[in-house]
Scaffold this motif. Structure first.
Motif, mmCIF file in Angstrom:
data_model
loop_
_atom_site.group_PDB
_atom_site.id
_atom_site.type_symbol
_atom_site.label_atom_id
_atom_site.label_comp_id
_atom_site.label_asym_id
_atom_site.label_seq_id
_atom_site.Cartn_x
_atom_site.Cartn_y
_atom_site.Cartn_z
ATOM 1 N N HIS A 80 0.821 -1.208 0.000
ATOM 2 C CA HIS A 80 0.000 0.000 0.000
ATOM 3 C C HIS A 80 0.857 1.260 0.000
ATOM 4 N N LEU A 81 0.185 2.393 0.051
ATOM 5 C CA LEU A 81 0.902 3.672 -0.020
ATOM 6 C C LEU A 81 1.836 3.872 1.172
ATOM 7 N N GLY A 82 1.510 3.275 2.311
ATOM 8 C CA GLY A 82 2.400 3.349 3.475
ATOM 9 C C GLY A 82 3.728 2.677 3.171
ATOM 10 N N HIS A 83 3.674 1.525 2.508
ATOM 11 C CA HIS A 83 4.915 0.854 2.106
ATOM 12 C C HIS A 83 5.692 1.711 1.124
ATOM 13 N N TYR A 84 4.943 2.248 0.181
ATOM 14 C CA TYR A 84 5.597 3.006 -0.890
ATOM 15 C C TYR A 84 6.367 4.196 -0.319
ATOM 16 N N PHE A 85 5.670 5.030 0.447
ATOM 17 C CA PHE A 85 6.352 6.224 0.951
ATOM 18 C C PHE A 85 7.218 5.933 2.179
ATOM 19 N N GLY A 86 6.904 4.842 2.899
ATOM 20 C CA GLY A 86 7.686 4.511 4.085
ATOM 21 C C GLY A 86 8.991 3.807 3.769
ATOM 22 N N SER A 87 9.006 3.002 2.696
ATOM 23 C CA SER A 87 10.196 2.171 2.482
ATOM 24 C C SER A 87 10.520 1.892 1.012
ATOM 25 N N LEU A 88 9.504 1.543 0.209
ATOM 26 C CA LEU A 88 9.780 1.082 -1.169
ATOM 27 C C LEU A 88 10.522 2.110 -2.001
ATOM 28 N N ARG A 89 10.084 3.355 -1.889
ATOM 29 C CA ARG A 89 10.696 4.402 -2.700
ATOM 30 C C ARG A 89 12.175 4.572 -2.342
ATOM 31 N N ASN A 90 12.469 4.441 -1.062
ATOM 32 C CA ASN A 90 13.867 4.529 -0.620
ATOM 33 C C ASN A 90 14.699 3.377 -1.175
ATOM 34 N N ARG A 91 14.083 2.196 -1.273
ATOM 35 C CA ARG A 91 14.854 1.052 -1.789
ATOM 36 C C ARG A 91 15.296 1.309 -3.228
ATOM 37 N N VAL A 92 14.366 1.783 -4.033
ATOM 38 C CA VAL A 92 14.690 2.020 -5.444
ATOM 39 C C VAL A 92 15.728 3.134 -5.561
ATOM 40 N N ARG A 93 15.559 4.163 -4.748
ATOM 41 C CA ARG A 93 16.516 5.279 -4.779
ATOM 42 C C ARG A 93 17.914 4.787 -4.387
ATOM 43 N N LEU A 94 17.986 3.953 -3.350
ATOM 44 C CA LEU A 94 19.292 3.446 -2.911
ATOM 45 C C LEU A 94 19.914 2.537 -3.965
ATOM 46 N N GLN A 95 19.081 1.693 -4.563
ATOM 47 C CA GLN A 95 19.569 0.843 -5.658
ATOM 48 C C GLN A 95 20.186 1.718 -6.752
ATOM 49 N N ASP A 96 19.481 2.784 -7.101
ATOM 50 C CA ASP A 96 19.960 3.646 -8.182
ATOM 51 C C ASP A 96 21.214 4.427 -7.786
ATOM 52 N N LEU A 97 21.419 4.584 -6.482
ATOM 53 C CA LEU A 97 22.655 5.239 -6.008
ATOM 54 C C LEU A 97 23.849 4.292 -6.075
ATOM 55 N N GLY A 98 23.569 2.974 -6.149
ATOM 56 C CA GLY A 98 24.659 2.003 -6.199
ATOM 57 C C GLY A 98 24.787 1.142 -4.953
ATOM 58 N N VAL A 99 23.785 1.223 -4.049
ATOM 59 C CA VAL A 99 23.781 0.373 -2.852
ATOM 60 C C VAL A 99 23.308 -1.031 -3.256
ATOM 61 N N ASP A 100 23.878 -2.069 -2.624
ATOM 62 C CA ASP A 100 23.412 -3.439 -2.857
ATOM 63 C C ASP A 100 22.086 -3.609 -2.104
ATOM 64 N N VAL A 101 20.992 -3.757 -2.843
ATOM 65 C CA VAL A 101 19.677 -3.810 -2.206
ATOM 66 C C VAL A 101 19.140 -5.240 -2.233
ATOM 67 N N ILE A 102 18.807 -5.753 -1.043
ATOM 68 C CA ILE A 102 18.230 -7.090 -0.935
ATOM 69 C C ILE A 102 16.847 -6.954 -0.300
ATOM 70 N N VAL A 103 15.845 -7.455 -1.015
ATOM 71 C CA VAL A 103 14.462 -7.318 -0.550
ATOM 72 C C VAL A 103 13.948 -8.708 -0.175
ATOM 73 N N LEU A 104 13.443 -8.800 1.027
ATOM 74 C CA LEU A 104 12.983 -10.085 1.540
ATOM 75 C C LEU A 104 11.460 -10.140 1.580
ATOM 76 N N ILE A 105 10.922 -11.258 1.119
ATOM 77 C CA ILE A 105 9.487 -11.521 1.318
ATOM 78 C C ILE A 105 9.414 -12.560 2.448
ATOM 79 N N PRO A 106 9.199 -12.097 3.685
ATOM 80 C CA PRO A 106 9.293 -13.007 4.845
ATOM 81 C C PRO A 106 8.037 -13.868 4.993
ATOM 82 N N ASP A 107 7.995 -14.934 4.214
ATOM 83 C CA ASP A 107 6.757 -15.709 4.164
ATOM 84 C C ASP A 107 6.458 -16.481 5.454
#
Ligand code: ATP
Ligand code: MG
Length: 361
Positions: A52-79
């Motif tokens: 939802h939008l909370g994820h997007y503005f709380g965390s997701l957008r930062n992940r993509v931005r960090l990836q684009d900066l050159g940070v190694d981004v690992i995203v977990l789906i904690p099933d």
């Protein structure tokens, strides 16, 4: 890799002094900007529903931005964490596919970033055993986020897995030695325990783990349509995958207050402020200005502004998501490749842990 010394991005003007967590996050942001390749992100979302939008503005957008900066981004789906607060992992496959679609459509690039599910990584789960020995039952009982999630869960009793949720999260983060965790405010107590576990392990067995730090966004606690934290499992969220019409309908039902004059005041008018902030983030504008423009237009005008802003902000995302949805074979292959890398990382960490402990060969 190019490095930049740009100041950390903040689109939210402060109405209150920054908290310690915010100051630490801003300092982390500065250090990342100086050496993005020196950091590794680990963060994720439970497959308990649509993002939802909370994820997007709380965390997701930062992940993509960090990836684009050159940070190694690992995203977990904690099933496995789905069964902390519900009896069955209902619709797990469907929700996991949905999360993958959201990540790809938002710009997570599998060539640079990794997505994995922790049930596919046995070594990660095995790390829980030594980590559990490093925390007390009293510490687990005190965790405010666990208490809150218990209060909102569908279960009458607290499972052992729920109580040890933050330890599992420590295993998630430390299995790949993540040192940056882009999260919402609700995750800070969990992250504190991860830091404690890393520190205690290092003290007892020799330095092996970083002490991961939280990276907060400009919207660390977006409220849902009922005025509490927007959450997948509280029927109060605006899913990213909702259509424009559904989004309009959901926002129309959002709780506001009796004051017709719209202002941006998170402390005294949290519901109205959360909506104003949502519009401001989508429009990349100052929330005070957005509120002032609506002025005496009341809640109806506010909701129209928010709806238009959200729908136009998500237009490109929705189109990309629909494209990816046509090729689920590809989408699932991204997860398979991610699981392979996560296994390699976690197995290497588990070997180091056993070596450091001088036992369990
Ligand atoms: P659930 O109801 O199943 O717990 P959730 O909506 O709380 O789902 P999580 O998967 O627990 O979502 O959280 C994933 C990440 O998104 C975490 O980093 C969390 O801090 C962040 N997050 C979740 N909700 C919000 C929110 N309302 N505002 C800001 N960040 C959020
Ligand atoms: Mg949650």
């Amino acid at each position: 890799m190019t490095t930049t010394t740009a100041e950390p991005r903040s689109t939210e003007p402060r109405t209150a002094p920054a908290t310690t967590a915010e100051l630490r996050s801003a300092d982390l942001e500065r250090r990342i900007a100086q050496d993005p390749a020196g950091f590794r992100v680990l963060t994720g979302d439970r497959p308990t529903g649509a993002l939802h939008l909370g994820h997007y503005f709380g965390s997701l957008r930062n992940r993509v931005r960090l990836q684009d900066l050159g940070v190694d981004v690992i995203v977990l789906i904690p099933d496995y964490q789905v069964i902390t607060d519900r009896d069955t992992a209902e619709r797990l496959g469907e929700y996991t596919d949905g999360l993958l679609l959201d990540y790809l459509a938002l710009g997570i690039d599998p060539a640079r970033s990794t997505v994995f599910t922790h049930s596919a990584v046995p070594a990660l789960n095995q790390l829980m055993l030594p980590f559990l020995s490093l925390v007390s039952v009293a510490e687990l009982n005190r965790n405010p986020t666990v208490k809150d999630e218990v209060a909102h869960s569908r279960q009458s009793t607290v499972s052992g897995l729920m109580l040890t949720y933050p330890v599992h999260q420590a295993a998630d983060i430390l299995s790949c030695k993540g040192d940056v965790v882009p999260v919402g405010l609700d995750q800070l107590p969990h992250l504190e325990l991860t830091r404690t576990i890393a520190r205690r392990f290092n003290e007892r067995y020799g330095k092996l783990f970083p002490e991961p730090e939280a990276l907060l966004s400009a919207a660390p606690l977006l409220l849902g349509t009922d005025g509490t934290k927007m959450s997948k499992s509280r029927a109060n969220s605006i899913p990213l995958s909702a259509t424009a019409d559904e989004t309009a309908r959901l926002l129309k039902g959002a709780t506001t207050d009796a004051d017709r004059h719209i202002t941006y005041d998170p402390d005294t008018r949290p519901n109205v402020a959360s909506l104003v902030l949502l519009a401001a983030l989508c429009l990349e504008r100052d929330p005070h200005e957005v509120a002032a423009e609506i002025g005496d237009g009341g809640a109806a005008a506010l909701k129209r502004t928010v709806t238009d802003a959200v729908n136009s902000h998500l237009e490109r995302f929705r189109a990309r998501r629909a494209e990816y949805a046509k090729d689920l074979t590809y989408v699932r292959s991204v997860l398979r490749a991610g699981n392979e890398r996560a296994n390699a990382l976690a197995e290497a960490t588990l070997d180091e842990v056993r070596e450091a402990m001088g036992a369990f060969r």
